[in-house]
Design an enzyme around this catalytic site. Structure first.
Site, mmCIF file in Angstrom:
data_model
loop_
_atom_site.group_PDB
_atom_site.id
_atom_site.type_symbol
_atom_site.label_atom_id
_atom_site.label_comp_id
_atom_site.label_asym_id
_atom_site.label_seq_id
_atom_site.Cartn_x
_atom_site.Cartn_y
_atom_site.Cartn_z
ATOM 1 C CE LYS A 1 -4.012 -1.641 1.990
ATOM 2 N NZ LYS A 1 -4.787 -1.672 3.107
ATOM 3 C CG ASN B 1 -17.654 -5.125 1.903
ATOM 4 O OD1 ASN B 1 -17.678 -4.120 1.514
ATOM 5 N ND2 ASN B 1 -16.843 -5.348 3.270
ATOM 6 C CD GLU C 1 -10.784 -1.075 -6.777
ATOM 7 O OE1 GLU C 1 -11.600 -0.658 -5.793
ATOM 8 O OE2 GLU C 1 -11.147 -1.928 -6.264
ATOM 9 C CD GLU D 1 -8.486 -2.283 -3.919
ATOM 10 O OE1 GLU D 1 -7.111 -2.414 -2.838
ATOM 11 O OE2 GLU D 1 -9.087 -2.905 -3.901
ATOM 12 C CG ASN E 1 -7.486 -5.598 -7.489
ATOM 13 O OD1 ASN E 1 -7.236 -5.367 -6.415
ATOM 14 N ND2 ASN E 1 -9.013 -4.883 -7.854
ATOM 15 C CG PHE F 1 -28.882 -8.599 0.877
ATOM 16 C CD1 PHE F 1 -30.175 -7.791 0.481
ATOM 17 C CD2 PHE F 1 -28.623 -7.698 1.699
ATOM 18 C CE1 PHE F 1 -31.259 -6.455 0.884
ATOM 19 C CE2 PHE F 1 -29.444 -6.645 2.157
ATOM 20 C CZ PHE F 1 -30.597 -5.997 1.853
#
Length: 641
Positions: free
Chosen positions: A163, A209, A249, A262, A264, A322
């Site tokens: 990060k 998420n 992102e 970020e 990926n 959900f």
């Protein structure tokens, strides 16, 4: 490079991912067929690899195998013991078991996978997504053995996975960053310094998420913001010398200011929507890049051609949080490939088992249209035509999301589901007209079944009986309501009176088909009759939701009033498993006193743990499970006095 947009709460920030590609290829724009929604030219003279191993399972393994077959590459599948009969195993040229069901002992078992690579002499490995796709140690081990990793090198994985380092790289590449925020980036690029951005993806509809619905492009971005975001993503890819497919992102606020979030370093689950609007095969591009070929496109060649929507179809019960996982065998399975402009990426077939060990995704259902409205209308039709039996599924939730006014208007965020359904998802809420349509359809199905049962090989069972009955008086129970329904037959059509209104119901009435196309006063509906019994009970999937009805003759309905009703179970004194899974922990024993809301046990299934609590204060009477037990949905776990 594609950008994926994940918006925060309404009025707040929006997260956008940009997928960067650095490879050129000859491609045509999105080809509209019933089987695929991308089209690339595969040059048989362009050599890449002779044999490729897919270090994954399910739909993504099948997806990679399909492109490899088109490119003339032989494939090796790996599988756990419970996946021995999986579709990806059957599709591959070779398949090798790498261990038992737990992922740590099979799909994450690097030693076993490296042995398979040596045994099969695979020259390259495609990791798909998840599992080892972003594991720099795996990439390093492959490189040390001279095996090509279809993805970025270990340095890029480490740089973009750290990060702090990724934020510093972004700053140095003059990418907008949030002060004090540390994020991770992902993109696609070749080994010659070329990079392309492939527009953005909208990924805001999520539960726990995890994304549920994705689309490309986003309803939120304008061309200027899209270009600026794409150019910054490309700059970041070049700064880290990235070479593969990836996603960057960004967080986007309501004023369309965007900030690096970020990256990926792998192929994304929702990559099909990017393929649809660009006409590119991203898996082919990853393979070409890994082999060292340069990109064959310039940025000006990358279009936004139409609109694509992807729904993730899961084996889960959407009425529980959900979506709690469901397991079982797919007793009947039929993908809606007869609907125009539909693509289904799946790793299952009729007879496949959905187990507790892995993600419950059944497929990714993708529809394409010249615009968003067209793509959504085709998705609605595709969901209605999707036949899934043997497990619970989330078709009803997906259909409600895509027809919701707020979704249609583009007012979406990661909080969409809890905001729209604060008391949980309850299924489709019928309008008065839709209720009458359902009642009329159910009554017509009942009469049609009665008429069919009177005939044998096209001849009346009792030739001397000359009954020409053409009208029926029925009583239909739906929910808490009981409705008198009058049905009269006219050829292949039925005239049905409900609530004082007459509806004309027409169909071929092929009761052996899992799908029934019914026209009700000129409105076409595709329904599924899921079950029926001699007591008049019938389950019908209508507008995506399954409704339970009871259909009786007028006389039978009168007599049913005298039937005793089964007493409801006192659920406050017992705890049943809401889903199939494994018992991780039991926190009580007989004789213990528990308080309302106190944790009693924990159930784990498909990488998700659920804490089960007491519904009331009381003393534990009996415990019917222990840690390590496997339980099914509805199994009795604990009793209170």
């Amino acid at each position: 490079m594609a950008a994926a947009l994940c918006r925060g709460a309404s009025g707040g920030g929006r997260g956008l991912r940009t997928l960067l590609r650095c490879e050129t290829l000859h491609s045509r724009w999105c080809l509209i067929t019933s089987h695929k929604l991308y089209s690339s030219v595969y040059d048989p003279n362009e050599k890449t690899f002779e044999k490729l191993l897919i270090a994954n399972r399910g739909e993504i393994a099948c997806r990679v195998i399909k492109t490899c077959k088109k490119m003339g590459i032989k494939t090796v599948a790996i599988h756990s013991d419970v996946d021995a009969n999986a579709v990806h195993v059957k599709m591959a040229d070779e398949a090798v078991c790498v261990g038992p069901a737990p992922t740590s002992k099979s799909y994450l078992n690097m030693d076993a996978i490296m042995e398979v690579i040596k045994k099969t002499r695979a020259q390259a490995v495609h990791p798909g997504y998840g599992f080892l796709s972003e594991n720099r140690e795996f990439a390093r081990r492959l490189a040390s053995e001279g095996v090509t990793f279809i993805g970025p090198d270990a340095h890029a994985i480490q740089a973009m996975g750290d990060k702090i380092e990724s934020k510093l790289l972004a700053k140095n590449a003059k990418v907008n960053t949030i002060p004090g925020f540390d994020g991770v980036v992902k993109i696609l690029a070749d080994k010659h310094g070329n990079a392309l951005w492939l527009n953005e993806r909208e990924c805001s509809i999520q539960r726990r998420n995890q994304k549920v619905v994705e689309e490309a492009p986003s309803t939120f971005l304008d061309p200027e913001t899209r270009r600026a975001m794409g150019e910054q993503a490309v700059a970041l890819a070049k700064a880290v010398k990235y070479s593969s497919a990836g996603t960057v992102e960004f967080l986007v606020d309501s004023s369309k200011n965007f900030y690096f979030l970020e990256m990926n370093t792998r192929l994304q689950v929702e990559h099909p929507v990017t393929e649809c609007i660009t006409g590119l095969d991203l898996v082919q591009e990853m393979i070409r890049v890994a082999k060292g070929y340069p990109l064959r496109h310039k940025q000006a060649d990358i279009p936004i051609n139409g609109w694509a929507v992807e729904c993730r179809v899961y084996a889960e019960d959407p009425y529980k949080s959900f979506g709690l996982p469901s397991i079982g065998k797919l007793s009947q399975y039929q993908e809606p490939l007869q609907v125009p402009s539909v693509r289904v990426d799946s790793g299952v077939q009729q007879g496949s088992d959905i187990s507790i060990f892995y993600d419950p995704m059944i497929s990714k259902l993708i529809t394409y249209g010249s615009n968003r409205a067209e793509a959504l209308k085709r998705m609605e039709e595709a969901l209605d035509n999707y036949v899934i039996r043997g497990v619970a599924h989330n078709i009803s939730l997906l259909r409600e999301v895509i027809i919701h006014p707020r979704f249609i208007q583009g007012e979406i965020s990661t909080k969409f589901l809890p905001e729209v359904y604060p008391d949980g998802f309850k299924g489709h809420k019928l309008t008065d007209l839709e209720r009458r349509e359902l009642l009329a359809t159910a009554a017509s199905l009942y009469v049609s079944e009665q008429l069919r049962s009177q005939r044998f090989l096209g001849t009346p069972r009792i030739p001397i009986a000359k009954s020409k009955r053409s009208s029926w008086e029925l009583s239909v129970r739906l929910g808490d309501g009981i409705y008198p329904v009058a049905v009269s037959k006219d050829g292949s059509s039925f005239s049905v009176e409900v609530d004082g209104m007459k509806l004309n119901v027409t169909s071929e009435w092929n009761l052996a088909s899992p799908l029934l196309s019914v026209t009700i006063d000129g409105t076409q509906r595709t329904i599924q009759r899921l079950s029926r019994n001699a007591a008049g009970d019938m389950s019908i999937q209508f507008l995506g939701t399954v409704y339970k009805l009871q259909i009786l003759t007028k006389v039978a309905a009168e007599l049913s009033k005298y039937m005793p009703e089964k007493a409801a179970e006192d659920t406050s004194s017992i705890l049943r498993s809401p889903m199939p899974g494994a018992v991780v922990a039991v926190s009580v024993k007989p004789g213990d006193t528990v308080s309302e809301g106190q944790e009693i046990c924990v159930i784990e299934a498909m990488k998700m743990q659920n804490s089960l609590t007491a519904a009331k204060t009381g003393k534990v009477k009996a415990v019917h499970c222990k840690a390590g037990d496997t339980v099914g949905e509805g199994d009795l776990l604990v009793e209170l006095e």
